[in-house]
Design a protein around this motif. Structure first.
Motif, short mmCIF file in Angstrom:
data_model
loop_
_atom_site.label_atom_id
_atom_site.label_comp_id
_atom_site.label_asym_id
_atom_site.label_seq_id
_atom_site.Cartn_x
_atom_site.Cartn_y
_atom_site.Cartn_z
N PRO A 63 1.05 -1.65 -0.31
CA PRO A 63 -0.49 -0.27 -0.23
C PRO A 63 0.87 1.73 0.08
N PHE A 64 2.01 1.58 -0.16
CA PHE A 64 2.91 2.39 -0.67
C PHE A 64 4.11 2.33 -1.60
N ASP A 65 4.42 3.67 -2.26
CA ASP A 65 5.35 3.59 -2.84
C ASP A 65 6.90 2.73 -2.24
N PRO A 66 7.65 2.42 -2.39
CA PRO A 66 9.35 2.10 -2.09
C PRO A 66 10.28 3.02 -2.46
N LYS A 67 9.70 3.93 -3.35
CA LYS A 67 10.86 5.07 -4.04
C LYS A 67 10.48 6.37 -3.30
N LYS A 68 8.95 6.63 -2.38
CA LYS A 68 8.43 7.38 -2.15
C LYS A 68 8.86 7.55 -0.32
N LEU A 69 9.68 6.51 0.31
CA LEU A 69 9.34 6.20 1.67
C LEU A 69 10.38 7.34 2.19
N PHE A 70 11.28 7.42 1.53
CA PHE A 70 11.93 8.61 1.98
C PHE A 70 12.33 10.55 2.10
N ASP A 71 10.91 10.45 1.48
CA ASP A 71 9.88 11.74 0.62
C ASP A 71 10.48 12.36 1.61
N ASN A 72 9.88 12.18 3.37
CA ASN A 72 9.72 13.39 4.10
C ASN A 72 10.71 13.42 4.40
N PRO A 73 11.19 14.92 4.86
CA PRO A 73 12.82 15.36 5.00
C PRO A 73 13.12 15.76 6.33
N TYR A 74 11.55 16.10 6.93
CA TYR A 74 11.91 15.25 8.95
C TYR A 74 12.37 14.00 9.56
N LEU A 75 11.99 13.21 8.52
CA LEU A 75 12.28 11.93 9.49
C LEU A 75 13.34 11.15 8.49
#
Length: 198
Positions: A63-75
């Motif tokens: 239910p998620f895109d692994p390529k977008k897993l690290f998009d959150n710059p706060y995390l």
């Protein structure tokens, strides 16, 4: 007497010339006593050219895109664009589905015992604030929530030899190993495992 012999000779030559005349006719083969019935040879079947259907790739049911897993710059820290250094980025270690109630994650230093330290998060909450990776496996058990359970392992340092390296294993609640891999990340970067409880 010579005349009689000459006459016999001419008669023999003339008769042999008539005897050869039958070979000038066209050859007629003698039919066999039992002629074989000709077998009907069926025509060759030519199958029509069939174009196979296009292979439909099964979509990943995650239910998620692994390529977008690290998009959150706060995390997650952004990758460093340093040529030749590939460990200064976050690393997706994989995902799996399970019906288990708990999962056990074990880890150890995969290379030199150089003082690598890590912090472990479960769904953005710190569950292990700091641990030094050693030669023996250490680990923790987590209670799985319904849906996505994201485990992030953050490298607090790189020890004496870069990068922060570790081998990890994930077991379900029956003790069956479901993952076994390594991470190689720089300081401040995270290695992530996704566990989906069905």
């Amino acid at each position: 007497m010579k005349r009689i012999l000459f006459f016999v000779f001419l008669l023999g030559v003339s008769l042999s010339g008539y005897a050869q005349d039958e070979f000038n006719n066209t050859f007629k083969p003698i039919p066999p006593k039992h002629p074989e019935e000709e077998k009907d040879i069926p025509p060759k079947e030519i199958s029509p050219k069939v174009t196979p259907p296009d292979v439909i790739k099964k979509k990943d049911s995650l239910p998620f895109d692994p390529k977008k897993l690290f998009d959150n710059p706060y995390l997650y820290k952004k990758p460093a664009n340093t040529e030749g250094i590939y460990y200064r980025q976050n690393q997706f270690l994989g995902s799996f589905k399970t019906q288990a109630l708990t999962a056990k994650i074990r880890y150890r230093d995969a290379a030199f015992l150089d003082g690598d330290k890590v912090k472990v998060y479960l769904n953005d909450k710190v569950i292990v604030p700091e641990v030094v990776l050693e030669g023996d496996f250490k680990g923790f058990e987590i209670k799985l929530e319904k849906g996505i359970n994201r485990v992030d392992i953050e490298a607090l340092n790189e020890g004496f030899a870069s990068p922060n390296t570790a081998q990890f294993e994930v077991y379900d609640d029956k003790g069956v190993a479901v993952m076994n891999d390594q991470w190689n990340v720089g300081t401040g970067y995270k290695a992530s495992i996704i566990i989906i409880k069905e």
